[in-house]
Design an enzyme around this catalytic site. Structure first.
Site, PDB file in Angstrom:
ATOM      1  N   GLU A  47      39.564  18.220 -45.415  1.00 37.75           N
ATOM      2  CA  GLU A  47      39.175  17.848 -44.046  1.00 37.75           C
ATOM      3  C   GLU A  47      40.019  16.643 -43.598  1.00 37.75           C
ATOM      4  O   GLU A  47      40.198  15.694 -44.368  1.00 37.75           O
ATOM      5  CB  GLU A  47      37.696  17.443 -44.067  1.00 37.75           C
ATOM      6  N   LYS A 127      34.527  22.161 -36.603  1.00 35.43           N
ATOM      7  CA  LYS A 127      33.291  21.767 -37.307  1.00 35.43           C
ATOM      8  C   LYS A 127      32.081  21.767 -36.375  1.00 35.43           C
ATOM      9  O   LYS A 127      32.130  21.188 -35.283  1.00 35.43           O
ATOM     10  CB  LYS A 127      33.506  20.378 -37.912  1.00 35.43           C
ATOM     11  N   GLU A 146      31.118  10.266 -36.712  1.00 32.82           N
ATOM     12  CA  GLU A 146      31.587  11.601 -36.295  1.00 32.82           C
ATOM     13  C   GLU A 146      30.940  12.049 -34.980  1.00 32.82           C
ATOM     14  O   GLU A 146      31.572  12.690 -34.165  1.00 32.82           O
ATOM     15  CB  GLU A 146      31.322  12.628 -37.391  1.00 32.82           C
TER      16      GLU A 146
END
Ligand code: CDV
Length: 311
Positions: A47, A127, A146
């Site tokens: 990632e 995602k 995030e």
């Protein structure tokens, strides 16, 4: 067509905040070449593999934040990886931060791309389960922003016919949710590829710290077994900008067994030849969805509000 696929899981060690994209990319190319030498058809990177995991600190300047994102993949920062993959005839999976325009609006995604041995994109994932919070927590040793930096992915959990089988992707926190694997499983996934940046400690719930490695294995092993799929989980490992990251890159068979696991917290390639037909006893047996799922008997789903825990 053979159903044996040799896969390299290319763990990344820490990427310093000031490491150039070119240097970070070169580290990936070194592992791609090693994968070629060791017979890999496909090399899986982690990632946000091109930079330090920047949600771990607060960035207030929008231009500085955008500098961590790719506006095009392949693009100037990644073209050399695509070229080398094509030259070697090795496919790859790459996680990256993506700046995209969707319906005329600029969006920020935590994305991954699957690329064939011809260097051409096969599929893309953004995602869906974004962990953390939007507002910084100054009392924490590191941030998990995030929810502030990324939009929720808009492409669903798709699968692609590729590498002689059916391949799906998810990213990091997605791997903890059974519905990720089940939707991919319902879409026929025989191979699920994912990268993750998982800190070894959880500032909100430190009592969980000793369980971080176990929960990583538990999520991916059960996802593999319950859907009869290979799972390749690739970590960012080691201490990066003051955050210790778990590592524990692994390849998991459809039986749920770990067949290969990294032993370091550095750049490390682990390789396993995966028999995609090893999915069959599970997909055609105990987890034959068509014969054995009983969706009509699961009963009504309570609303999220009713099901939410106190506090
Ligand atoms: N990058 C991630 O999604 N990390 C989360 C952490 C923050 C819990 C994970 O699920 O591993």
């Amino acid at each position: 067509m053979t159903r044996q696929l040799t896969i390299g899981a290319a763990q990344s060690g820490p990427i310093p905040r000031d490491q150039s994209r070119a240097d970070a990319l070169e580290r990936l190319i070194v592992m791609l070449r090693e994968g070629h030498q060791r017979g890999c058809d496909l090399v899986v990177f982690t990632e946000c593999a091109l930079t330090a995991f920047f949600p771990h600190w607060l960035i207030e300047d929008p231009a500085e934040l955008d500098s961590y994102f790719e506006t095009a993949v392949p693009g100037p920062d990644t073209q050399a990886l695509f070229d080398e993959a094509r030259r070697l005839g090795v496919g790859f999976h790459l996680g990256f931060a993506e700046l995209a325009e969707v319906d005329g609006e600029v969006r920020h995604f935590n994305s991954s791309i699957l690329v064939g041995p011809d260097g051409v994109e096969i599929g893309r994932f953004r995602k869906i389960h974004l962990p953390g919070y939007s507002e910084p927590r100054p009392d924490h040793p590191f941030q998990n922003l995030e929810k502030r930096y990324f939009d929720v992915g808009d492409l669903g959990f798709d699968t692609w016919r590729a590498f002689g089988g059916t391949v799906g992707m998810c990213i990091c926190n997605d791997r903890r949710w059974p519905e990720t694997y089940r939707v991919l499983g319902l879409r026929g996934a025989e191979l699920i590829l994912l990268g993750y940046n998982t800190p070894s400690n959880n500032p909100d719930y430190p009592e969980m710290n000793p369980l971080v490695p176990f929960h990583n294995r538990l999520s991916m092993q059960s996802g593999a077994y319950q859907n009869g799929a290979w799972v390749v989980g690739v970590a960012k490992a080691g201490e990066e900008e003051g955050v210790m990251q778990l590592g524990q890159t692994m390849i998991i068979a459809p039986s749920g067994e770990i067949v290969a696991q990294a032993t370091t917290l550095q750049d490390e390639l682990i390789v396993h030849t995966c028999d995609l037909d090893a999915t069959r006893p599970y997909k055609e047996g105990i987890f034959h969805f068509g014969k054995n799922r009983r969706v009509e008997h699961y009963g009504p789903i309570t609303s999220q509000t009713e099901a939410e825990p106190p506090g």
